[in-house]
Scaffold this active site. Structure first.
Site, PDB file in Angstrom:
ATOM      1  N   HIS A 112       2.627  -5.786  -2.836  1.00 52.44           N
ATOM      2  CA  HIS A 112       1.822  -6.702  -3.796  1.00 52.44           C
ATOM      3  C   HIS A 112       1.042  -7.604  -2.894  1.00 52.44           C
ATOM      4  CE1 HIS A 112       1.308  -9.142  -7.272  1.00 52.44           C
ATOM      5  NE2 HIS A 112       1.700 -10.177  -6.358  1.00 52.44           N
ATOM      6  N   GLU A 120      -1.160  -5.610   4.181  1.00 51.56           N
ATOM      7  CA  GLU A 120      -0.883  -4.500   3.421  1.00 51.56           C
ATOM      8  C   GLU A 120      -0.812  -3.158   4.157  1.00 51.56           C
ATOM      9  OE1 GLU A 120      -2.394  -4.291  -0.503  1.00 51.56           O
ATOM     10  OE2 GLU A 120      -3.136  -6.085  -0.385  1.00 51.56           O
TER      11      GLU A 120
HETATM   12  C1  GAR Z   1      -3.717  -3.694  -3.310  1.00 52.61           C
HETATM   13  O1  GAR Z   1      -4.140  -4.771  -2.840  1.00 52.61           O
HETATM   14  C2  GAR Z   1      -2.384  -3.894  -3.945  1.00 52.61           C
HETATM   15  O2  GAR Z   1      -1.773  -4.549  -3.182  1.00 52.61           O
HETATM   16  C3  GAR Z   1      -2.816  -4.124  -5.304  1.00 52.61           C
HETATM   17  O3  GAR Z   1      -3.774  -3.328  -5.685  1.00 52.61           O
HETATM   18  C4  GAR Z   1      -4.669  -3.242  -4.382  1.00 52.61           C
HETATM   19  C5  GAR Z   1      -4.961  -1.646  -4.621  1.00 52.61           C
HETATM   20  O4  GAR Z   1      -5.719  -1.120  -3.449  1.00 52.61           O
HETATM   21  N1  GAR Z   1      -1.707  -3.886  -6.050  1.00 52.61           N
HETATM   22  C6  GAR Z   1      -1.217  -4.864  -7.077  1.00 52.61           C
HETATM   23  O5  GAR Z   1      -1.805  -5.799  -7.578  1.00 52.61           O
HETATM   24  C7  GAR Z   1      -0.014  -4.638  -7.691  1.00 52.61           C
HETATM   25  N2  GAR Z   1       0.665  -5.810  -8.493  1.00 52.61           N
HETATM   26  P1  GAR Z   1      -5.928   0.268  -3.148  1.00 52.61           P
HETATM   27  O6  GAR Z   1      -5.990   1.445  -4.083  1.00 52.61           O
HETATM   28  O7  GAR Z   1      -6.985   0.349  -2.148  1.00 52.61           O
HETATM   29  O8  GAR Z   1      -4.531   0.422  -2.171  1.00 52.61           O
END
Ligand code: GAR
Length: 205
Positions: free
Chosen positions: A113, A184
């Site tokens: 998250h 992340e």
């Molecule tokens: C990421 O920033 C992840 O942390 C977020 O969506 C993005 C996905 O990016 N997730 C949430 O907000 C979940 N509540 P990605 O497809 O490039 O990994």
């Protein structure tokens, strides 16, 4: 007995976190688990292309092709059970899982998250909305959290967190990129390894 935990990564979008997991597997940061399935609820997710490029099996389950949410989750569970999945990584998976689904994988589903939980989390906080809320509030430090998934959205036990500075002039997009790069993509692979290693330990205990 399998020597690695079998990992499924659930995705909905671009899949940069999936890419970080694949890279971590190739560079030896993840050694206790192996990504054997990438499952998406969006057939045009670029994450699926990343999986194919890495030679990882993919599957797509669409909500609109199921009678209801229970049917959608049943189909996902079928895909997971077919491949004898041990643990699930939610990497930008934009659908909240029910208590029933979660009960099939207790302490075996993790999520990344893009904030320091308990700030800017829970239902309605996903993707750029999280960063917009952090900027609107005016926090000077944000970050990312990897946590276990339970029946409460973003409410499970925290595994790893990493703080990231908010800079003057940040937009949600700029902040999102910094949080991904500095937090992340680092803590998600580390947490996946910790959980996979725990699963292997439990097998031999
Ligand atoms: C990421 O920033 C992840 O942390 C977020 O969506 C993005 C996905 O990016 N997730 C949430 O907000 C979940 N509540 P990605 O497809 O490039 O990994």
């Amino acid at each position: 007995m399998e020597s690695k935990a079998r990992i499924a990564v659930l995705v909905s979008g671009g899949g940069t976190n999936l890419q970080a997991l694949i890279d971590a597997q190739n560079s030896g940061i993840i050694t206790s688990g192996e990504i054997v399935l990438v499952l998406s609820n969006n057939s045009s997710a670029y994450a699926l292309t990343r999986a194919e490029n890495a030679g990882i099996e993919t599957a797509v389950v669409l909500k609109k092709e199921c009678a209801d949410s229970a049917g959608f989750e049943r189909k996902m569970l079928d895909e997971l059970e077919k491949r004898k999945i041990d643990m699930i990584v939610l990497a930008g998976f934009m659908s909240i899982l029910s208590a029933d689904f979660v009960s099939h994988f207790p302490e075996r589903i993790i999520n990344v998250h893009p904030s320091l939980i308990p700030s800017f989390c829970g239902e309605g906080f996903y993707g750029l909305r999280v960063h917009r809320a952090a900027l609107d509030y005016g926090v000077k430090v944000t970050g990312a959290t990897v946590h276990y998934v339970n029946e409460i959205p973003d409410g499970g036990r925290i595994i790893l967190q990493k703080a990231v500075s908010v800079e003057e002039g940040d937009t949600p997009e700029i902040l999102q990129k910094r949080v991904m790069e500095q937090a992340e993509w680092i803590i998600l692979p580390r947490a996946a390894e910790l959980v996979a290693a725990r699963i292997l330990n439990e097998r031999t205990a």
